[in-house]
Design a protein around this motif. Structure first.
Motif, mmCIF file in Angstrom:
data_model
loop_
_atom_site.group_PDB
_atom_site.id
_atom_site.type_symbol
_atom_site.label_atom_id
_atom_site.label_comp_id
_atom_site.label_asym_id
_atom_site.label_seq_id
_atom_site.Cartn_x
_atom_site.Cartn_y
_atom_site.Cartn_z
ATOM 1 N N ARG A 9 0.833 -1.206 0.000
ATOM 2 C CA ARG A 9 0.000 0.000 0.000
ATOM 3 C C ARG A 9 0.872 1.261 0.000
ATOM 4 O O ARG A 9 2.027 1.232 0.394
ATOM 5 C CB ARG A 9 -0.930 -0.003 1.205
ATOM 6 N N GLY A 10 0.265 2.361 -0.453
ATOM 7 C CA GLY A 10 0.953 3.646 -0.421
ATOM 8 C C GLY A 10 2.124 3.736 -1.378
ATOM 9 O O GLY A 10 3.098 4.446 -1.104
ATOM 10 N N VAL A 11 2.037 3.054 -2.521
ATOM 11 C CA VAL A 11 3.148 3.070 -3.476
ATOM 12 C C VAL A 11 3.221 4.420 -4.185
ATOM 13 O O VAL A 11 2.247 5.167 -4.244
ATOM 14 C CB VAL A 11 3.005 1.936 -4.511
ATOM 15 N N ALA A 12 4.397 4.727 -4.712
ATOM 16 C CA ALA A 12 4.647 5.954 -5.482
ATOM 17 C C ALA A 12 4.236 7.212 -4.711
ATOM 18 O O ALA A 12 3.759 8.180 -5.296
ATOM 19 C CB ALA A 12 3.925 5.895 -6.834
ATOM 20 N N GLU A 13 4.403 7.176 -3.389
ATOM 21 C CA GLU A 13 4.118 8.321 -2.508
ATOM 22 C C GLU A 13 2.636 8.734 -2.532
ATOM 23 O O GLU A 13 2.306 9.880 -2.225
ATOM 24 C CB GLU A 13 4.985 9.523 -2.874
ATOM 25 N N ILE A 55 0.650 8.325 -13.619
ATOM 26 C CA ILE A 55 1.919 8.925 -14.061
ATOM 27 C C ILE A 55 2.991 8.718 -12.992
ATOM 28 O O ILE A 55 4.127 8.335 -13.299
ATOM 29 C CB ILE A 55 1.781 10.427 -14.332
ATOM 30 N N TRP A 56 2.650 8.978 -11.747
ATOM 31 C CA TRP A 56 3.620 8.826 -10.661
ATOM 32 C C TRP A 56 3.955 7.353 -10.434
ATOM 33 O O TRP A 56 5.089 7.020 -10.093
ATOM 34 C CB TRP A 56 3.087 9.468 -9.383
ATOM 35 N N MET A 57 2.990 6.461 -10.666
ATOM 36 C CA MET A 57 3.251 5.026 -10.530
ATOM 37 C C MET A 57 4.192 4.550 -11.627
ATOM 38 O O MET A 57 5.109 3.759 -11.376
ATOM 39 C CB MET A 57 1.932 4.255 -10.550
ATOM 40 N N VAL A 58 3.972 5.034 -12.844
ATOM 41 C CA VAL A 58 4.886 4.714 -13.950
ATOM 42 C C VAL A 58 6.277 5.257 -13.644
ATOM 43 O O VAL A 58 7.291 4.566 -13.828
ATOM 44 C CB VAL A 58 4.364 5.300 -15.278
ATOM 45 N N ASN A 59 6.328 6.482 -13.165
ATOM 46 C CA ASN A 59 7.613 7.125 -12.871
ATOM 47 C C ASN A 59 8.374 6.396 -11.774
ATOM 48 O O ASN A 59 9.611 6.462 -11.711
ATOM 49 C CB ASN A 59 7.383 8.581 -12.469
ATOM 50 N N ALA A 60 7.642 5.696 -10.922
ATOM 51 C CA ALA A 60 8.268 4.916 -9.844
ATOM 52 C C ALA A 60 8.721 3.543 -10.327
ATOM 53 O O ALA A 60 9.263 2.756 -9.542
ATOM 54 C CB ALA A 60 7.289 4.764 -8.684
ATOM 55 N N GLY A 61 8.495 3.239 -11.606
ATOM 56 C CA GLY A 61 8.978 1.982 -12.178
ATOM 57 C C GLY A 61 8.134 0.763 -11.861
ATOM 58 O O GLY A 61 8.611 -0.375 -11.959
ATOM 59 N N LEU A 62 6.867 0.960 -11.513
ATOM 60 C CA LEU A 62 6.047 -0.160 -11.059
ATOM 61 C C LEU A 62 5.676 -1.143 -12.163
ATOM 62 O O LEU A 62 5.243 -2.257 -11.876
ATOM 63 C CB LEU A 62 4.787 0.364 -10.369
ATOM 64 N N TRP A 71 2.785 3.436 -22.817
ATOM 65 C CA TRP A 71 4.085 3.794 -23.386
ATOM 66 C C TRP A 71 5.235 3.159 -22.610
ATOM 67 O O TRP A 71 6.412 3.364 -22.936
ATOM 68 C CB TRP A 71 4.256 5.308 -23.427
ATOM 69 N N ASN A 72 4.898 2.372 -21.593
ATOM 70 C CA ASN A 72 5.916 1.718 -20.771
ATOM 71 C C ASN A 72 5.774 0.208 -20.723
ATOM 72 O O ASN A 72 6.684 -0.482 -20.254
ATOM 73 C CB ASN A 72 5.881 2.290 -19.351
ATOM 74 N N VAL A 73 4.633 -0.308 -21.179
ATOM 75 C CA VAL A 73 4.409 -1.750 -21.231
ATOM 76 C C VAL A 73 3.321 -2.006 -22.272
ATOM 77 O O VAL A 73 2.426 -1.176 -22.464
ATOM 78 C CB VAL A 73 3.997 -2.302 -19.842
ATOM 79 N N VAL A 129 11.290 8.291 -26.426
ATOM 80 C CA VAL A 129 11.746 8.135 -25.044
ATOM 81 C C VAL A 129 10.696 8.746 -24.136
ATOM 82 O O VAL A 129 10.449 9.957 -24.182
ATOM 83 C CB VAL A 129 13.113 8.817 -24.822
ATOM 84 N N TYR A 130 10.052 7.914 -23.348
ATOM 85 C CA TYR A 130 8.986 8.400 -22.472
ATOM 86 C C TYR A 130 9.544 9.315 -21.387
ATOM 87 O O TYR A 130 10.563 9.022 -20.772
ATOM 88 C CB TYR A 130 8.264 7.218 -21.814
ATOM 89 N N LYS A 131 8.872 10.414 -21.166
ATOM 90 C CA LYS A 131 9.219 11.314 -20.076
ATOM 91 C C LYS A 131 7.936 11.801 -19.426
ATOM 92 O O LYS A 131 7.101 12.442 -20.069
ATOM 93 C CB LYS A 131 10.030 12.514 -20.571
ATOM 94 N N ALA A 132 7.760 11.483 -18.163
ATOM 95 C CA ALA A 132 6.540 11.851 -17.450
ATOM 96 C C ALA A 132 6.343 13.367 -17.446
ATOM 97 O O ALA A 132 7.285 14.123 -17.199
ATOM 98 C CB ALA A 132 6.591 11.338 -16.017
ATOM 99 N N ILE A 133 5.119 13.792 -17.719
ATOM 100 C CA ILE A 133 4.807 15.228 -17.719
ATOM 101 C C ILE A 133 4.256 15.602 -16.342
ATOM 102 O O ILE A 133 3.043 15.719 -16.122
ATOM 103 C CB ILE A 133 3.790 15.574 -18.826
ATOM 104 N N ILE A 134 5.139 15.737 -15.392
ATOM 105 C CA ILE A 134 4.755 16.102 -14.028
ATOM 106 C C ILE A 134 5.790 17.075 -13.472
ATOM 107 O O ILE A 134 6.956 17.048 -13.866
ATOM 108 C CB ILE A 134 4.653 14.868 -13.098
ATOM 109 N N PRO A 135 5.376 17.920 -12.540
ATOM 110 C CA PRO A 135 6.349 18.820 -11.911
ATOM 111 C C PRO A 135 7.250 18.068 -10.956
ATOM 112 O O PRO A 135 6.960 16.921 -10.574
ATOM 113 C CB PRO A 135 5.449 19.813 -11.158
#
Length: 481
Positions: free
Chosen positions: A81-85, A177-184, A393-395, A465-471
């Motif tokens: 639980r609580g993954v990717a902050e 987006i944050w879950m993808v960025n965390a490599g899940l 775009w990641n799987v 090349v995927y790049k998350a669009i987040i601050p």
């Protein structure tokens, strides 16, 4: 929760579904999946209905997330639980080794569209949220599919790993987006997703890329009558900015969409407002087409600030990619839909659907769950946006749409909320569990299918090349009051 007349899925109908499938060339493992889903169906409906009643919005889905993750844990999944902050994001995993197949579950509601499970507009709670996109069904249906696969792994009938991703805030900040960025999804071979809709189909259409940002203007307050010359109006800047955006609409491609929500245009009429704010959104069928429009609209904020003699600030909120289509996966899903056949509806459900259509000014044609041939993929589709795009775009990703509301029902409306709390929505949810689990089983049993699905994913992605669009920084979790 009240027991509405057509709330529960008729068990007899589901029995006949199994009988019909048994007459076809269906494997023992697929029959086992259907049996598992029907064994859990009452619990899945109860989970969906409870989430429907809770109607928790973006990043506030505390109870909804707990209900899903607790049930997964009870079924033998290992839950993180609580993954990717994100407190309401979680991953439920069972099994080991390859292939690793995942399924998405959403559970956030939309503000202000509360509705009873009735075919005329009647809020459950005035001004409250409602599941106008069917995410109460989304999460529960996906969990049902994951559990069915888990039981086959547990029984030693298939090998590999099943993951259920609990993904929050799809409607606002786009939690995936944050879950993808965390490599899940880094170790996942193929992802499966579905969405409630007005029809049933293997979804081989893309979505619109999107970017959200906040524009703020800072001026000088003054008395609006006594000395307005001492003021610098942030509201003037806001109006000039939106005027610029609206003039710009004529000069963008037809695939582009721009819309905004004025969040603060001043507080009282007799004060020159020193602050204004709006939420701005730009979309296009391709991220590559969206970004130049975004950059231009950002520049307009400076122009509006100069004209009004105020300061300005533009802040990125988040952005998502268009869905990367996988037709190989769509063909696998299509075969299973044809095997299952269309959803059957009772006279009461058809009547409910027609009353929804009457209340929303649509032709009273009832429900549409016909299984049609797989459609050609459009280069520039219409429709909305989803953070499933970032996952895709990641799987390698396979999408499904299942009927949970009448034909032509306005989405993100009270009408969808109504259907999601009764048997029309329930039937679609259970159907999605079956279709997704059958498709996942094909992947578990046939390694060459996994290889083909992944090969198309790599070909379509190309050199992007995927790049998350987040601050920078953590997800924008709201502060508890």
């Amino acid at each position: 929760m009240k027991n509405f007349l057509v709330k529960k899925v008729p068990l007899l109908l589901l029995f006949f579904t199994i009988c019909n499938l048994q007459s076809q060339n269906i494997s023992k493992n697929k029959k086992a999946l259907l049996t598992s889903i029907e064994k859990h169906q009452n619990a899945l409906i109860e989970i969906s209905d409870t989430i429907w009643t809770l109607a928790e919005t973006a990043f506030e889905e505390t109870e909804s997330s707990k209900i899903l993750s607790d049930y997964a844990e009870k079924q033998g999944f290992t839950v993180e639980r609580g993954v990717a902050e994100m407190p309401t994001a979680f991953v439920a995993t069972y099994g080991s080794g390859k292939p690793v197949i995942s399924v998405l579950g959403e559970f956030d509601a939309l503000p202000g569209i509360s509705q009873k499970a009735e075919p005329t507009k009647n809020p459950l709670k005035e001004g409250a949220a409602g599941h106008g996109c069917g995410h109460n069904l989304f999460g529960a249906g996906s969990l049902g599919a994951a559990i069915a696969i888990k039981e086959l792994i547990e029984q030693g009938k298939i090998k590999g790993t099943i993951k259920f991703f609990g993904t929050p805030s799809e409607e606002k900040f786009f939690g995936k987006i944050w879950m993808v960025n965390a490599g899940l999804w880094d170790d996942v071979d193929v992802n499966i997703s579905w969405h409630p809709g007005p029809d049933t189909r293997a979804d081989v259409q893309s979505s619109l890329a999107l970017i959200d940002f906040k524009v703020e203007f800072f001026g000088q307050a003054a008395h609006a009558s006594a000395d307005p010359w001492n003021g610098r109006s942030a509201s003037d800047a806001l109006e000039l900015y939106t005027a610029g955006v609206n003039y710009y609409r004529e000069h963008v491609k037809p695939t582009v969409r721009m819309h905004y929500h004025i969040q603060d245009g001043g507080q009282v009429v007799n004060v020159v407002p020193d602050y204004s704010r709006l939420w701005m959104r730009v979309r296009d069928t391709k991220r590559s087409g969206m970004m130049p429009v975004y950059e231009r609209v950002v520049e307009m904020a400076q122009g509006a600030a100069i004209l009004a003699n105020v300061e300005y600030k533009v802040s990125l909120i988040s952005g998502i990619y268009e869905v990367l289509v996988n037709r190989t996966g769509g063909k696998i899903m299509q075969k299973n839909l044809e095997m299952l056949g269309p959803i059957n509806y009772t006279d009461e459900e058809i009547s409910f659907g027609k009353k929804i259509q009457e209340a929303t000014g649509k032709p009273q044609i009832g429900m549409d769950s016909e299984i049609r041939a797989l459609k050609e993929t459009k280069e520039h589709p219409g429709g909305g946006s989803t953070d499933v795009g970032d996952v895709s775009w990641n799987v390698a990703n396979i999408n499904l749409s299942v009927t949970t509301a009448p034909k032509d029902t306005p989405w993100h409306s009270w009408a969808v909320v109504a259907c999601g709390g009764m048997s029309i929505g329930h039937k679609g949810m259970i159907y999605s569990s079956k279709a997704m689990s059958m498709t996942m089983l094909d992947l578990f049993e046939n390694p060459e299918l996994v290889t083909k699905v992944k090969a198309e994913y790599k070909e379509r992605k190309g050199d992007e090349v995927y790049k998350a669009i987040i601050p920078e920084g953590p997800p924008p979790i709201p502060t508890k009051k």
